[in-house]
Design an enzyme around this catalytic site. Structure first.
Site, PDB file in Angstrom:
ATOM      1  N   ARG A  61     -39.409 -22.616   4.897  1.00  0.00           N
ATOM      2  CA  ARG A  61     -39.591 -23.795   4.058  1.00  0.00           C
ATOM      3  C   ARG A  61     -38.282 -24.142   3.346  1.00  0.00           C
ATOM      4  O   ARG A  61     -37.410 -23.294   3.175  1.00  0.00           O
ATOM      5  CB  ARG A  61     -40.683 -23.558   3.013  1.00  0.00           C
ATOM      6  CG  ARG A  61     -42.081 -23.427   3.569  1.00  0.00           C
ATOM      7  CD  ARG A  61     -43.082 -23.171   2.463  1.00  0.00           C
ATOM      8  NE  ARG A  61     -42.797 -21.928   1.745  1.00  0.00           N
ATOM      9  CZ  ARG A  61     -42.189 -21.846   0.578  1.00  0.00           C
ATOM     10  NH1 ARG A  61     -41.783 -22.948  -0.040  1.00  0.00           N
ATOM     11  NH2 ARG A  61     -41.954 -20.684   0.003  1.00  0.00           N
ATOM     12  N   LYS A 202     -48.508 -25.258   4.050  1.00  0.00           N
ATOM     13  CA  LYS A 202     -48.290 -25.216   2.612  1.00  0.00           C
ATOM     14  C   LYS A 202     -48.420 -26.592   1.965  1.00  0.00           C
ATOM     15  O   LYS A 202     -48.659 -26.693   0.762  1.00  0.00           O
ATOM     16  CB  LYS A 202     -46.929 -24.604   2.303  1.00  0.00           C
ATOM     17  CG  LYS A 202     -46.848 -23.110   2.638  1.00  0.00           C
ATOM     18  CD  LYS A 202     -47.974 -22.311   1.977  1.00  0.00           C
ATOM     19  CE  LYS A 202     -47.812 -20.818   2.212  1.00  0.00           C
ATOM     20  NZ  LYS A 202     -48.985 -20.054   1.707  1.00  0.00           N
ATOM     21  N   HIS A 222     -53.368 -17.955  -4.159  1.00  0.00           N
ATOM     22  CA  HIS A 222     -52.501 -17.515  -3.064  1.00  0.00           C
ATOM     23  C   HIS A 222     -52.724 -16.014  -2.910  1.00  0.00           C
ATOM     24  O   HIS A 222     -52.041 -15.204  -3.530  1.00  0.00           O
ATOM     25  CB  HIS A 222     -51.043 -17.831  -3.400  1.00  0.00           C
ATOM     26  CG  HIS A 222     -50.120 -17.664  -2.239  1.00  0.00           C
ATOM     27  ND1 HIS A 222     -48.790 -17.335  -2.380  1.00  0.00           N
ATOM     28  CD2 HIS A 222     -50.321 -17.789  -0.901  1.00  0.00           C
ATOM     29  CE1 HIS A 222     -48.217 -17.266  -1.198  1.00  0.00           C
ATOM     30  NE2 HIS A 222     -49.130 -17.529  -0.281  1.00  0.00           N
ATOM     31  N   SER A 240     -44.203 -11.156  -0.954  1.00  0.00           N
ATOM     32  CA  SER A 240     -43.758 -10.526   0.290  1.00  0.00           C
ATOM     33  C   SER A 240     -43.227  -9.120   0.031  1.00  0.00           C
ATOM     34  O   SER A 240     -42.476  -8.886  -0.922  1.00  0.00           O
ATOM     35  CB  SER A 240     -42.665 -11.386   0.927  1.00  0.00           C
ATOM     36  OG  SER A 240     -42.169 -10.783   2.101  1.00  0.00           O
ATOM     37  N   ASP A 259     -54.555 -15.340   3.081  1.00  0.00           N
ATOM     38  CA  ASP A 259     -53.473 -16.019   2.360  1.00  0.00           C
ATOM     39  C   ASP A 259     -53.909 -17.031   1.301  1.00  0.00           C
ATOM     40  O   ASP A 259     -53.276 -17.127   0.266  1.00  0.00           O
ATOM     41  CB  ASP A 259     -52.550 -16.717   3.365  1.00  0.00           C
ATOM     42  CG  ASP A 259     -51.195 -17.054   2.776  1.00  0.00           C
ATOM     43  OD1 ASP A 259     -50.619 -16.199   2.086  1.00  0.00           O
ATOM     44  OD2 ASP A 259     -50.716 -18.170   2.993  1.00  0.00           O
TER      45      ASP A 259
END
Length: 537
Positions: A61, A202, A222, A240, A259
């Protein structure tokens, strides 16, 4: 213009300015889209049967090129700043007009889909894509309507995706040639100049993060979620590298989703119909569910093959460390169908604390839960740059700052309210270092982390004594089944207690400095949960 595939009765691209495109391929099956990708020279098949594509210039992104239209609807509601960059309506209109002109005479691929597994909150969306891989990605990641539903399908939102269209930077009101722009009034997302498919996923997540909390009273999250044999739901937040995917993939529990979820008055539900997993260093031993899901119908992004073969070298990050695979959720065994659970009994905030300060597991009060939710902390190990030995702290509000259209306190307050209403346990779990920081201590063993989470899920940690951390104020258990008692108190694992105290104070200051930007929108209960500086054990 010719139409192919399963076209809904009331389909009309002219309503979104695309009356003069070339052939339109409506809702093609995955096998048909794979064929188009290969024939167009845009991808190849790996030996597993998965489609392998390259996303071009962008392999992730581009947060600085994500824009939100600022108008009467959003001016007073959106959390404007470096996350939500304002775009005038006129600039969005200009981009839309130019994209429409670019797509004239070009074939497009349409995928109709839903978001939100709970039909009460279902959002219908239509992706119109220049490339078949983008449409296939949408089919993997969103919920797939039946043929009967497709015939009567009417979209609420449109996403137009044209990787080949390049904006003229500031002339068009954006930063450079690529962009992702959301117009909440028009209910449209424009994605141009980038082939990174994650922008599609997203973009809709951002939409749901705006609409559901404000209009429907649903907390958007999220996170991953799973459900036990007794019907107990658990939710896992984590950035992450914290172990979210690994720890939520429990053979004793069914996966709701990995997610994006909503928490309504009825319980937790998945937003998506698929998974978008990282592939770097993937192995069958470490991530068997993801490994086995990489088959025909999955899309691999930016991977590298072993030379002269179609076998993926998952250790090769020469294109990007952000190698990805998307696949429909039914590629995984042991899933909840439908992707819905009840109110969670336990919520886990996962952090990989490379400083070795935080307890391996601690129980949070509602105020502490809101504070740590807004903080969204983890610390990564030092990078490859010469001379860099200190861990690097990362804070991402609500564990997903980049996708929050509203002030983080809005989501945190909703979490606190639901936590109290449903008597939810919230746990802070450190999957990082113990006995010292990175370079001195050791990484927490996965088997111990699993044992602690299992004990929390079974209610066994409700029956033990707790101590309060002198700086962070969180309560950690003094015993846990199948876990050595000596590792539960992080300070006791350090040989140099003074070094621990100094490191704890340093980390606490980083928390407080980061939180300063959110203070104005937060409750007194949340603010009171901040770490205490200059406190000695």
């Amino acid at each position: 213009m010719n139409d192919f595939g399963l076209k809904p009765k009331n389909a009309d691209l002219s309503s979104i300015g695309l009356a003069r495109v070339g052939d339109v391929y409506w809702n093609l099956e995955p096998a048909e889209l794979v064929e188009h990708v290969i024939v167009n020279g845009q991808g190849v098949l790996a030996d597993s049967g998965a489609l392998a594509i390259e996303t071009g210039e962008f392999t992730g992104r581009s947060p600085k090129d994500k824009f939100t239209v600022k108008d009467a609807k959003t001016e007073g509601t959106v959390w404007w700043g470096d996350v939500n960059i304002p775009l005038p309506t006129e600039a969005f209109d200009k981009l839309h007009e130019k994209m429409s002109a670019y797509l004239q005479g070009r074939d497009v691929y349409v995928k109709d889909a839903y978001a939100c597994a709970d039909p009460t909150y279902r959002l219908s969306l239509r992706v119109v894509a220049e490339q078949p891989a983008s449409a296939m990605f949408a089919g993997n990641m969103f919920l797939r309507p039946t043929h009967a539903q497709l015939e009567e399908f009417t979209p609420e939102w449109h996403i137009i995706v044209a990787p080949g269209f390049r904006a003229n930077g500031p002339v068009d009101g954006v930063r450079q040639h690529n962009f992702a722009a959301i117009d909440f009034t028009r209910r449209m997302i424009l994605i141009g100049g980038t082939g990174y498919t994650g922008e599609i996923k997203k973009g809709i997540f951002t939409v749901l993060n705006y609409v559901l909390p404000q209009d429907r009273g649903v907390l958007s999250m999220h996170c991953s979620a799973n459900i036990g044999k007794d019907g107990d739901t658990a939710v896992f937040f984590g950035l992450s590298g914290t172990g979210k995917t690994t720890l939520s993939a429990d053979p004793e529990r069914r996966l709701i989703g990995d997610d994006e979820h909503g928490w309504s008055d009825m319980g937790v539900f998945n937003f998506e119909g698929g998974c978008y997993a990282k592939c770097i260093d993937l192995s069958a031993e470490k991530e068997p569910q993801i490994w086995n899901a990489i088959k025909f119908g999955a899309i691999l992004e930016n991977i590298v093959f072993h030379e002269g073969t179609s076998k993926v070298d998952f250790a090769d990050g020469s294109v990007t460390e952000n190698t990805r695979v998307s696949y429909p959720i039914h590629h995984i065994d042991n899933i909840a169908e439908p992707s819905i659970g009840g109110h969670p009994k336990n919520i886990f905030f996962l952090t990989c604390d490379a400083y070795g300060v935080l307890p391996p597991i601690s129980r949070l009060t509602p105020g502490q839960a809101m504070y740590h939710f807004i903080s969204g902390y983890t610390a990564k190990v030092a990078g490859t740059e010469a001379g860099v030995t200190e861990p690097q702290s990362t804070f991402s509000a609500c564990f997903g700052k980049a996708f929050l259209p509203l002030h983080p306190a809005k989501y945190a307050d909703m979490l606190g309210d639901k936590m109290k209403q449903h008597d939810v346990r919230v746990w802070l779990v450190n999957t990082g270092w113990s006995g010292g920081a990175y370079g001195t201590g050791e990484r927490m063993k996965l088997k111990f982390t699993r044992a602690m989470i299992s004990a929390a899920l079974r209610g066994e940690l409700d029956k033990v004594d707790y101590k309060e951390h002198p700086v962070f104020g969180v309560s950690y258990p003094v015993s846990c089944p199948h876990v050595p008692a000596e590792i539960l108190d992080p300070r006791s694992t350090w040989k140099d207690k003074s070094a621990y105290d100094q490191t704890a104070e340093k980390l606490a200051k980083q928390f407080n400095d980061n939180f300063a930007k959110y203070k104005d929108g937060c409750s007194a209960e949340t603010l009171a949960a901040a770490p205490r500086l200059s406190v000695k054990a």
